[in-house]
Design an enzyme around this catalytic site. Sequence first.
Site, PDB file in Angstrom:
ATOM      1  N   LYS A 262      13.345 -29.808 -17.505  1.00  0.00           N
ATOM      2  CA  LYS A 262      12.997 -29.369 -19.240  1.00  0.00           C
ATOM      3  C   LYS A 262      12.337 -30.602 -19.703  1.00  0.00           C
ATOM      4  O   LYS A 262      12.626 -32.046 -19.687  1.00  0.00           O
ATOM      5  CB  LYS A 262      14.490 -28.842 -19.919  1.00  0.00           C
ATOM      6  CG  LYS A 262      15.087 -29.855 -20.122  1.00  0.00           C
ATOM      7  CD  LYS A 262      15.630 -31.033 -21.412  1.00  0.00           C
ATOM      8  CE  LYS A 262      16.478 -32.341 -21.405  1.00  0.00           C
ATOM      9  NZ  LYS A 262      15.830 -33.249 -21.756  1.00  0.00           N
TER      10      LYS A 262
ATOM     11  N   VAL B  37      15.948 -37.896 -10.783  1.00  0.00           N
ATOM     12  CA  VAL B  37      16.731 -38.038 -11.367  1.00  0.00           C
ATOM     13  C   VAL B  37      17.476 -39.571 -12.496  1.00  0.00           C
ATOM     14  O   VAL B  37      17.309 -40.442 -12.336  1.00  0.00           O
ATOM     15  CB  VAL B  37      17.654 -38.941  -9.912  1.00  0.00           C
ATOM     16  CG1 VAL B  37      19.201 -38.980 -10.286  1.00  0.00           C
ATOM     17  CG2 VAL B  37      17.533 -38.104  -9.006  1.00  0.00           C
TER      18      VAL B  37
ATOM     19  N   MET C  31      15.161 -35.733 -17.997  1.00  0.00           N
ATOM     20  CA  MET C  31      14.774 -34.460 -17.338  1.00  0.00           C
ATOM     21  C   MET C  31      15.639 -33.238 -17.035  1.00  0.00           C
ATOM     22  O   MET C  31      15.631 -31.901 -16.455  1.00  0.00           O
ATOM     23  CB  MET C  31      13.382 -34.602 -16.991  1.00  0.00           C
ATOM     24  CG  MET C  31      12.804 -35.498 -17.971  1.00  0.00           C
ATOM     25  SD  MET C  31      11.209 -35.242 -15.978  1.00  0.00           S
ATOM     26  CE  MET C  31      10.045 -33.595 -16.905  1.00  0.00           C
ATOM     27  N   ALA C  32      16.578 -33.115 -17.495  1.00  0.00           N
ATOM     28  CA  ALA C  32      17.528 -32.254 -16.772  1.00  0.00           C
ATOM     29  C   ALA C  32      18.019 -31.839 -15.627  1.00  0.00           C
ATOM     30  O   ALA C  32      18.900 -30.873 -15.255  1.00  0.00           O
ATOM     31  CB  ALA C  32      17.994 -31.081 -17.886  1.00  0.00           C
ATOM     32  N   GLY C  33      17.796 -32.745 -14.765  1.00  0.00           N
ATOM     33  CA  GLY C  33      17.612 -32.370 -13.271  1.00  0.00           C
ATOM     34  C   GLY C  33      19.702 -32.320 -13.038  1.00  0.00           C
ATOM     35  O   GLY C  33      20.103 -30.650 -12.110  1.00  0.00           O
TER      36      GLY C  33
ATOM     37  N   ASP D 264      22.873 -29.503 -22.070  1.00  0.00           N
ATOM     38  CA  ASP D 264      21.666 -28.798 -21.433  1.00  0.00           C
ATOM     39  C   ASP D 264      21.904 -28.047 -20.253  1.00  0.00           C
ATOM     40  O   ASP D 264      20.683 -27.047 -19.590  1.00  0.00           O
ATOM     41  CB  ASP D 264      20.775 -30.279 -20.966  1.00  0.00           C
ATOM     42  CG  ASP D 264      20.680 -30.836 -22.086  1.00  0.00           C
ATOM     43  OD1 ASP D 264      20.763 -30.483 -23.241  1.00  0.00           O
ATOM     44  OD2 ASP D 264      20.207 -31.443 -21.778  1.00  0.00           O
TER      45      ASP D 264
HETATM   46  O1  C5P Z   1      26.745 -32.421 -22.152  1.00  0.00           O
HETATM   47  P1  C5P Z   1      26.169 -33.663 -21.702  1.00  0.00           P
HETATM   48  O2  C5P Z   1      27.569 -33.555 -20.438  1.00  0.00           O
HETATM   49  O3  C5P Z   1      25.120 -33.260 -21.208  1.00  0.00           O
HETATM   50  O4  C5P Z   1      26.115 -34.881 -22.408  1.00  0.00           O
HETATM   51  C1  C5P Z   1      25.939 -35.859 -21.938  1.00  0.00           C
HETATM   52  C2  C5P Z   1      26.782 -36.791 -22.873  1.00  0.00           C
HETATM   53  O5  C5P Z   1      26.192 -37.610 -23.949  1.00  0.00           O
HETATM   54  C3  C5P Z   1      28.355 -36.341 -23.933  1.00  0.00           C
HETATM   55  O6  C5P Z   1      29.514 -37.032 -23.227  1.00  0.00           O
HETATM   56  C4  C5P Z   1      27.736 -37.588 -24.944  1.00  0.00           C
HETATM   57  O7  C5P Z   1      27.983 -39.138 -25.347  1.00  0.00           O
HETATM   58  C5  C5P Z   1      26.545 -37.546 -25.898  1.00  0.00           C
HETATM   59  N1  C5P Z   1      25.818 -36.034 -26.179  1.00  0.00           N
HETATM   60  C6  C5P Z   1      26.342 -36.252 -27.469  1.00  0.00           C
HETATM   61  N2  C5P Z   1      25.750 -35.391 -27.844  1.00  0.00           N
HETATM   62  C7  C5P Z   1      24.915 -33.607 -27.792  1.00  0.00           C
HETATM   63  C8  C5P Z   1      24.649 -33.638 -25.986  1.00  0.00           C
HETATM   64  C9  C5P Z   1      24.756 -34.817 -25.364  1.00  0.00           C
HETATM   65  O8  C5P Z   1      26.778 -37.058 -27.720  1.00  0.00           O
HETATM   66  N3  C5P Z   1      24.704 -32.760 -28.494  1.00  0.00           N
END
Ligand code: C5P
Length: 296
Positions: A10, A97, A101-103, A138
């Site tokens: 993405k 990686v 890009m949400a891999g 994501d």
């Molecule tokens: O949800 P995900 O595990 O992909 O998020 C990785 C990190 O990105 C979270 O631990 C947080 O530090 C940050 N994050 C955030 N706010 C979001 C999405 C991600 O602070 N809406």
Amino acid sequence: MSVTVRVPAKVNVQLAVGPARPDGFHDLANVFLAVGLFDEVTVEHADSLSLTCTGPGSDQVPLDRTNLAARAAIALAARHGLGDPKVRIHIAKDIPVAGGMAGGSADAAGALVACDALWETGASRDELLDICAELGSDVPFSLVGGAALGTGRGEKLRLLDVGGEFWWVFAAADGGLSTPAVYREFDRLSPHAPEPVASPAVLEALRTGDVAALAATLTNDLQPAALSLFPSLKATLDAGASGGALASLVSGSGPTTAFLAADADAAHRVAAALAASGTCRSVRVASSPAPGATLL
Ligand code: C5P
């Protein structure tokens, strides 16, 4: 028997970030667009859970139970009383990686859909989306693909219409950026961030397929934070712009940079200019929108 699922990368055509919430996440207005760079996740029955990964950057992918694809299999098996999942998971990587890009999210969505088919779990779309949201902000979008507005921490999706094809160039950087570190830098740089709001102009440009309008409205609130932690990305952004990109921006939390081009030919010219600039590790051309997780 094996099952293979193809899942897209993405790009965020708008990433508006609010202040840090009590749970540490940030409220977002996140306009996701799936692009035609794909990982393939293959699963087959086995005696226990195992994971392998091939493709560019695969040496940086964890192969233990912390991998999002393994966690997806574990979560689905737990919900359906299957105990520890007995599955061999193979990821053929083509999405950069740790690139913004949400891999990893794509691999989670792919493993979930693949295991659901392999085990004939019959999970509903809503149940799969629930599991996706538990796995990461994501991940639900990787399942649905196309284009969507993500609110909350990005996991609450409203599907969006896309009225045309958009061509992109992606430049992978030498090195990575940690998403939590980029959000922490955002908090430091923007301690009084306003509540995030989706831009009507971005949604309208997607709906009409108007590439010039989309180029004029692309925004990423994480870009200043990514540039602060990875200053050399500025040279890559400049190289794409002088190579003819209509707009240049950091993809998500970076360090991959994204360049919107007028059409396929222009995208290949931008890609050649970026490759010649020596400011990035590798360059890819892709069109959007792309479908979400798809059984092959
Ligand atoms: O949800 P995900 O595990 O992909 O998020 C990785 C990190 O990105 C979270 O631990 C947080 O530090 C940050 N994050 C955030 N706010 C979001 C999405 C991600 O602070 N809406």
